[in-house]
Structure formats: structure tokens, C-alpha cells
Design an enzyme around this catalytic site. Sequence first.
Site, PDB file in Angstrom:
ATOM      1  N   SER A 154      61.165  31.024  72.992  1.00 41.82           N
ATOM      2  CA  SER A 154      62.616  31.461  73.933  1.00 41.82           C
ATOM      3  C   SER A 154      62.058  31.483  75.028  1.00 41.82           C
ATOM      4  O   SER A 154      61.701  30.428  76.569  1.00 41.82           O
ATOM      5  CB  SER A 154      62.984  32.837  73.709  1.00 41.82           C
ATOM      6  OG  SER A 154      63.908  32.868  74.215  1.00 41.82           O
ATOM      7  N   ASP A 319      69.050  26.958  65.265  1.00 40.67           N
ATOM      8  CA  ASP A 319      69.146  28.404  66.388  1.00 40.67           C
ATOM      9  C   ASP A 319      70.846  27.148  67.488  1.00 40.67           C
ATOM     10  O   ASP A 319      70.517  25.903  67.661  1.00 40.67           O
ATOM     11  CB  ASP A 319      67.464  27.624  67.513  1.00 40.67           C
ATOM     12  CG  ASP A 319      67.817  28.486  68.571  1.00 40.67           C
ATOM     13  OD1 ASP A 319      68.335  28.734  69.071  1.00 40.67           O
ATOM     14  OD2 ASP A 319      66.880  28.524  68.787  1.00 40.67           O
ATOM     15  N   HIS A 352      67.219  31.648  65.691  1.00 38.43           N
ATOM     16  CA  HIS A 352      66.656  31.636  66.839  1.00 38.43           C
ATOM     17  C   HIS A 352      64.891  32.122  66.841  1.00 38.43           C
ATOM     18  O   HIS A 352      64.033  31.946  67.174  1.00 38.43           O
ATOM     19  CB  HIS A 352      67.233  32.214  68.034  1.00 38.43           C
ATOM     20  CG  HIS A 352      66.382  32.402  69.216  1.00 38.43           C
ATOM     21  ND1 HIS A 352      66.240  30.975  70.433  1.00 38.43           N
ATOM     22  CD2 HIS A 352      65.518  33.393  70.009  1.00 38.43           C
ATOM     23  CE1 HIS A 352      64.877  31.132  71.491  1.00 38.43           C
ATOM     24  NE2 HIS A 352      65.525  32.248  70.849  1.00 38.43           N
TER      25      HIS A 352
END
Length: 377
Positions: A154, A319, A352
Site C-alpha cells: 500500500s 483490491d 486491500h
Amino acid sequence: MKEKNSVGIVKPQIFVCKNPLQLDSGVMLNEYELTYETYGKLNTKRDNAVLVCHALSGNHHLAGRYSNQDKHPGWWDSLIGPNKPLDTNKFFVIGVNNLGGSHGSTGPKSINPKTKKAWGSKFPIVTIQDWVNSQNELIKFLGISQLAGVLGGSLGGMQAMQWSIQYPDKLKHSIVIAAAPNLTAQNIAFNQVARQAIVTDSDFNKGDYYKSGVTPRAGLRIARMLGHITYLSDDVMGAKFGRRIKNSNYQYNLDTEFEIESYLNYQGDKFANEFDANTYIRMTKALDYYDPTKGNKKKLSTVFKGIQSKFLIISFTSDWRFSPKRSREIVKALLDNNINVSYAELTASSGHDAFLMSDEKYHNILRSYFQRMLGAK
């Protein structure tokens, strides 16, 4: 009893940097501190170090525990440790709390040496480029001239990518997981709603709430709850909670009725007790500002021209916040420059948050890549 394949009891350290840091905002920090942890041993060649960059709500505590009484280990303990995918028998792993963080590094709740008071609203906005510069100072302090790799998921993946752009000769491998070259308008919108929840809290006091002894808890709770919704996929939320209710029948009032509501309340309360609101605002701003192409995605290939490291890019099908399409943009720009890149697009239901999960296929890909990094068979 010692946990299997654990780094065991760990202790954070503090790096005091007295080299002035010029921030992208124009502010100069004459001195700052970074809290960090290390696991494993640096070898005699000093070429087995892996820097792990944390995401929005992460920190330096990657693995192990501070005491036997700790309820939970570090946030990436499933990945890091003896005989784990990132094997601390082979690698020297470094975790650092980013500048502006709320877990010991210089940030909004730190004391401003000029005023002798908490920085609060006066703490400058810090960018991913600033973080990479400060991390480089730590790496130099540790006596490492070149990292074996930089790893992150991320926001951490963006830092790993930026390392390859900013210091191309200082790392051999960049491992970028569930990331993107910049945020979409939708992602910026989510961050803005989260920030507005905080700054409109009556206890925020324009960011100078430390002296009053209260925190913008209500706003931070909402920001975290919103974030959690975006980190999970619809499928995993349906599987975990569905429309299940806490009681046998509807109560027909404004209390918490559904299990998903209870989960979000718990996550919001927990986060509000542990994280600093000013830090949260600045972390989201760093995400928003990051764009090595300066708004023109056609230039990503040009930005990557100087990269020397090899890449592993991983994305997850569920995601929707950092979709596989965004990872493929990075892969294409690397291939345009004939840069060695491996890409895995994994089927996962966790959204995610999949980059934090202990999925066997995912971990095997990472294990194999780390083994190749050191030429291990």
C-alpha cells in the site's frame, strides 16, 4: 514458552539525525528522531539488509513482541522471522516509524525545540520523498551502502517504488505490493472525507489539542471506520458478517444492531486510543500528493528510466482501492525500460487488506523471491 519461528522479544531504538532535512514543503528540519527496530544480523559484507516501509496506520514494530504479556506481535509477524518468507536467519530486516508518525518518531505531538511546546498544527506536511530521504539517513547511520531490497504494501509500496527512483544505486530489489503510482480521484475523495471527520470534531482545535488534554476521538473513529470499509471487499464483508444481528430480533432503536456495525465500532475505538489524529491527516496527505509523474501517467516510463533495481510487483483481484490495473501500470512502465520485473496477480477475497494476510500462495511467492535475492537455492 518461545513462539515457533518468532524473532522473540524485541526493543525499539531511536536514531537522532542532526543532518538538516529540507522538506518538499520548503520547511527545514534541523534535527529529528526516527524510531526503528531491526531483526536478524547484518552480515560481514553488509549486503543482506531489507528495509520494510509501513502503510498508513503502520509503524516500526514489524515482528516479535515487547514482552511475553503482549497480546499481539508486530503487524507483519506472519511474514518476518526465522524460516518465514522474509527469513531473519538470512536477512537483516529494518522497520522504521516514518517522520510525522505517532509511535516515537518526530511528529506533531513531539516537542518543537524552538517553542518548547508540542508541534501540533505547526508540524509540516511530509511527503513520501521526504520519508525516503529520512530513511536514507538511517540506512547510512547503520553502515549500509546498498540495501538488498526495500519492501512495502500500500503506502509502503509507494515508498519502495520511490526508493528505486530517488536512490537507484542504493537498492538491488524493490518489492511493491498492493500499491499504485498515484491515487485516483476516488481515493483522494475517501481521504478527504476522513480528514473532514477529524478537523470538524469540536475537540480538534485546529490541530492544537494536546494542551487541552482531549483528542478529536469522535472524528478519528469515523475516519478509521471509513478506512476499514475501503480496505475490505464486499465478498469478505458478506462472508464475515452478512446481515447477522447481535440479538435474536430487531430492537427498533438507534443502538448497534448488526455485527458489521459492532466490528466497525470496535475498530474505530481501538484506533482512536492508539493513533494521533494529526499524524493520520498528514499520512493521508502524503498519499494524496504522491505522483512521480506530476499528473501525466504517460511519463511514468520516463520517470523509471534511471531505475537500476529489479522488481517484484504483487496485486490482489479483490483490491478495489489499489486495483491490479494500477499495478500493471507500474509493470508496463518498467518493461518499457527493459527493467527486470516479476508480476503476480493473486486471487484473494480480502480486498486491500490481502497484503497483510497469511495466504500460502502469496507467502510462497515472496519466499521464493527473497531466496533468489541472496542466490539461495
